[in-house]
Write a protein that holds these residues in place. Structure first.
Motif, PDB file in Angstrom:
ATOM      1  N   GLU A 250     -11.502  -1.226  -9.822  1.00  0.00           N
ATOM      2  CA  GLU A 250     -10.533  -0.125  -9.925  1.00  0.00           C
ATOM      3  C   GLU A 250      -9.182  -0.563  -9.391  1.00  0.00           C
ATOM      4  O   GLU A 250      -9.095  -1.239  -8.361  1.00  0.00           O
ATOM      5  N   ILE A 251      -8.124  -0.160 -10.101  1.00  0.00           N
ATOM      6  CA  ILE A 251      -6.760  -0.374  -9.604  1.00  0.00           C
ATOM      7  C   ILE A 251      -6.100   0.988  -9.572  1.00  0.00           C
ATOM      8  O   ILE A 251      -5.984   1.666 -10.605  1.00  0.00           O
ATOM      9  N   ASN A 252      -5.710   1.403  -8.378  1.00  0.00           N
ATOM     10  CA  ASN A 252      -5.127   2.737  -8.220  1.00  0.00           C
ATOM     11  C   ASN A 252      -4.317   2.731  -6.935  1.00  0.00           C
ATOM     12  O   ASN A 252      -4.638   2.008  -5.996  1.00  0.00           O
ATOM     13  N   LEU A 253      -3.291   3.556  -6.887  1.00  0.00           N
ATOM     14  CA  LEU A 253      -2.489   3.639  -5.666  1.00  0.00           C
ATOM     15  C   LEU A 253      -3.303   4.154  -4.497  1.00  0.00           C
ATOM     16  O   LEU A 253      -3.013   3.871  -3.344  1.00  0.00           O
ATOM     17  N   GLU A 254      -4.328   4.971  -4.816  1.00  0.00           N
ATOM     18  CA  GLU A 254      -5.114   5.550  -3.712  1.00  0.00           C
ATOM     19  C   GLU A 254      -6.595   5.521  -4.054  1.00  0.00           C
ATOM     20  O   GLU A 254      -6.965   5.233  -5.192  1.00  0.00           O
ATOM     21  N   ALA A 255      -7.417   5.845  -3.053  1.00  0.00           N
ATOM     22  CA  ALA A 255      -8.862   5.871  -3.279  1.00  0.00           C
ATOM     23  C   ALA A 255      -9.214   7.065  -4.163  1.00  0.00           C
ATOM     24  O   ALA A 255      -8.555   8.111  -4.105  1.00  0.00           O
ATOM     25  N   THR A 256     -10.225   6.886  -4.988  1.00  0.00           N
ATOM     26  CA  THR A 256     -10.694   7.954  -5.880  1.00  0.00           C
ATOM     27  C   THR A 256     -12.222   8.045  -5.735  1.00  0.00           C
ATOM     28  O   THR A 256     -12.830   7.187  -5.080  1.00  0.00           O
ATOM     29  N   SER A 269      -0.251  -0.742  -7.298  1.00  0.00           N
ATOM     30  CA  SER A 269       0.245  -0.163  -8.545  1.00  0.00           C
ATOM     31  C   SER A 269      -0.209  -1.004  -9.736  1.00  0.00           C
ATOM     32  O   SER A 269      -0.249  -2.244  -9.673  1.00  0.00           O
ATOM     33  N   ALA A 270      -0.506  -0.318 -10.821  1.00  0.00           N
ATOM     34  CA  ALA A 270      -0.962  -0.992 -12.043  1.00  0.00           C
ATOM     35  C   ALA A 270       0.100  -1.975 -12.534  1.00  0.00           C
ATOM     36  O   ALA A 270      -0.227  -3.077 -12.995  1.00  0.00           O
ATOM     37  N   GLU A 271       1.372  -1.595 -12.411  1.00  0.00           N
ATOM     38  CA  GLU A 271       2.447  -2.433 -12.966  1.00  0.00           C
ATOM     39  C   GLU A 271       2.674  -3.707 -12.142  1.00  0.00           C
ATOM     40  O   GLU A 271       3.320  -4.638 -12.604  1.00  0.00           O
ATOM     41  N   GLU A 272       2.117  -3.756 -10.928  1.00  0.00           N
ATOM     42  CA  GLU A 272       2.198  -4.998 -10.152  1.00  0.00           C
ATOM     43  C   GLU A 272       0.887  -5.774 -10.199  1.00  0.00           C
ATOM     44  O   GLU A 272       0.888  -6.995 -10.356  1.00  0.00           O
ATOM     45  N   ILE A 273      -0.219  -5.044 -10.055  1.00  0.00           N
ATOM     46  CA  ILE A 273      -1.513  -5.735  -9.947  1.00  0.00           C
ATOM     47  C   ILE A 273      -1.938  -6.361 -11.290  1.00  0.00           C
ATOM     48  O   ILE A 273      -2.400  -7.502 -11.319  1.00  0.00           O
ATOM     49  N   LEU A 274      -1.761  -5.638 -12.385  1.00  0.00           N
ATOM     50  CA  LEU A 274      -2.199  -6.212 -13.677  1.00  0.00           C
ATOM     51  C   LEU A 274      -1.434  -7.496 -14.016  1.00  0.00           C
ATOM     52  O   LEU A 274      -2.051  -8.496 -14.394  1.00  0.00           O
ATOM     53  N   PRO A 275      -0.094  -7.522 -13.873  1.00  0.00           N
ATOM     54  CA  PRO A 275       0.594  -8.801 -14.122  1.00  0.00           C
ATOM     55  C   PRO A 275       0.136  -9.902 -13.148  1.00  0.00           C
ATOM     56  O   PRO A 275       0.045 -11.077 -13.541  1.00  0.00           O
ATOM     57  N   ALA A 276      -0.194  -9.538 -11.916  1.00  0.00           N
ATOM     58  CA  ALA A 276      -0.665 -10.549 -10.949  1.00  0.00           C
ATOM     59  C   ALA A 276      -2.000 -11.132 -11.424  1.00  0.00           C
ATOM     60  O   ALA A 276      -2.229 -12.349 -11.315  1.00  0.00           O
TER      61      ALA A 276
END
Ligand code: OAD
Length: 281
Positions: A250-256, A269-276
Motif C-alpha cells: 500500500e502507498i498512502n499518505l496515512e494508515a488505512t 505520496s503516490a507522486e513521489e513513491i511511485l517514481p522512486a
C-alpha cells in the motif's frame, strides 16, 4: 469471490501496524533517519517484487489525483467534509433534485477539466504497457486515461460520460460529453434527463468491470495506491489478491484499514513513491 457488487462503505477496525508504530517505539531522536531508511527499504522491496512479477495489478483511489488538484473525498479537505453523499451521490438524491446533483457534478467537471496527470499517473501509464499489468481505479476523473494508461478498469465509471436517467434502450450505454459547463443535459436519443455515468452509493458496479477487477487479483504483486480502502467492493480486492498468494503493498499518505493486511505499507505520496520505485526497475 466478490459477491456483492453494490457500492458500500465499511470501516474496518484494524490496527495500524506500519511505520508510525516503529516511530513511537524508537523515540524522537531517530525518527527521520528510521523513517527514510525504512521507506527506502520498502521501496526497494516493492521494486524487486515488481521486477520478478509476471502479473502486476495496481488499484488506485482519489489520492493518486490529489497532486493534480482533484479533491479527495475523505481527509481534511475531502469533499465528504463539505457535502453529504446522500444529497449528491445516490439515485434517490438525483430523483429528488437533479438540478442540485448536476450543479455539483458540473462544478467537479469544470475543476477536473483544468487538471493534468501527475507523476503517479505517468508511472502507472508506463507500467500498464508492460504485458501482464492491470490497472483498476475508483477515480472518475479519467486522468489515468489522459496519461495513456492501457486497459484501465474504471470501477466507478467516468465523470465525462453520461447515460439516460430514463434508461431508454440506447441511452443506457454511456456516451462521452466533455463540454463544460453542462446545464442539465438530456439524452440525445429520447430527450429524457441524462445523468452522470458514475456509480452512486447503493448502485451496482458494472458486472464486466467487477469480473475484470476480480480476475486481476490473480496476480503476483498487488499495489493499492491513494485509497482510503473503505468503499467496497473495491476495498475487498487487496484481500482477494492476498488469498491468491500475491505480494501486497500500500502507498498512502496515512494508515488505512488495508495497512495492517498488506505485506508492505509505505506512508508517502503516490507522486513521489511511485517514481522512486520506477527508478529502481
Ligand atoms: P478517499 O478520499 O476516501 O481517500 C483518498 C486517500 O488518498 C486517503 O486515504 C488519503 O490519505 C490518500 N491520499 C491523499 N493524497 C495522497 C497522495 N498524494 N498520495 C497518496 N495517497 C494520498 O478516496 P477513495 O478511496 O478513492 O465513490 O474513495 C473511494 C470512493 O469513495 C470514491 O470512488 C467515491 C467516494 O465516495 C463514489 O463517489 C461512489
Amino acid at each position: 469471490m466478490i459477491d456483492d457488487v453494490r457500492i458500500d462503505c465499511a470501516m474496518c477496525a484494524m490496527l495500524n501496524r506500519s511505520i508510525n508504530r516503529f516511530i513511537e517505539i524508537d523515540g524522537a531522536m531517530d525518527i527521520s533517519m528510521h523513517t527514510s531508511s525504512i521507506i527506502d527499504a520498502r521501496i526497494q522491496l516493492i521494486a524487486e517484487r515488481i521486477r520478478e512479477a509476471t502479473r502486476l495489478t495496481i488499484m488506485t483511489g482519489a489520492g493518486v489525483s490529489a497532486a493534480s488538484g482533484v479533491p479527495t473525498f475523505r481527509g481534511q479537505d475531502g469533499l465528504w467534509r463539505q457535502y453529504r453523499a446522500e444529497d449528491l451521490a445516490t439515485p434517490d438524491a438525483f430523483a429528488r433534485n437533479p438540478r442540485l446533483v448536476w450543479e455539483w457534478y458540473d462544478w467537479r467537471r469544470q475543476l477536473i477539466a483544468g487538471c493534468r496527470p501527475n507523476a503517479a499517473h505517468d508511472v502507472i501509464a508506463r507500467w500498464s504497457k508492460r504485458h501482464g499489468t492491470a490497472v483498476i481505479t475508483q477515480n472518475v476523473d479519467d486522468l489515468h486515461l489522459a496519461a495513456g494508461t492501457q486497459g484501465l478498469i474504471r470501477l466507478h465509471g467516468s465523470i465525462w460520460e453520461l447515460a439516460c436517467w430514463g434508461r431508454c434502450p440506447q441511452g443506457a450505454t454511456p456516451w462521452r460529453d466533455d463540454r463544460v459547463p453542462l446545464d442539465q443535459p438530456r439524452c440525445p436519443l429520447c430527450g429524457q434527463l441524462a445523468r452522470p455515468a458514475v456509480v452512486w452509493f447503493g448502485e451496482s458496479l458494472r458486472r464486466e468491470d467487477v469480473e475484470a477487477a476480480t480476475s486481476a487479483t490473480a496476480c503476483d504483486v498487488f499495489l493499492t495506491v491513494g485509497t482510503s480502502a473503505i468503499v467496497y467492493p473495491a476495498a475487498g480486492l487487496v484481500h482477494e489478491a492476498r488469498r491468491h498468494g500475491a505480494f501486497t503493498a500500500e502507498i498512502n499518505l496515512e494508515a488505512t484499514p488495508a495497512s495492517s493486511a498488506v505485506d508492505v505499507a509505505i506512508q508517502g505520496s503516490a507522486e513521489e513513491i511511485l517514481p522512486a520505485i520506477h527508478r529502481l526497475l
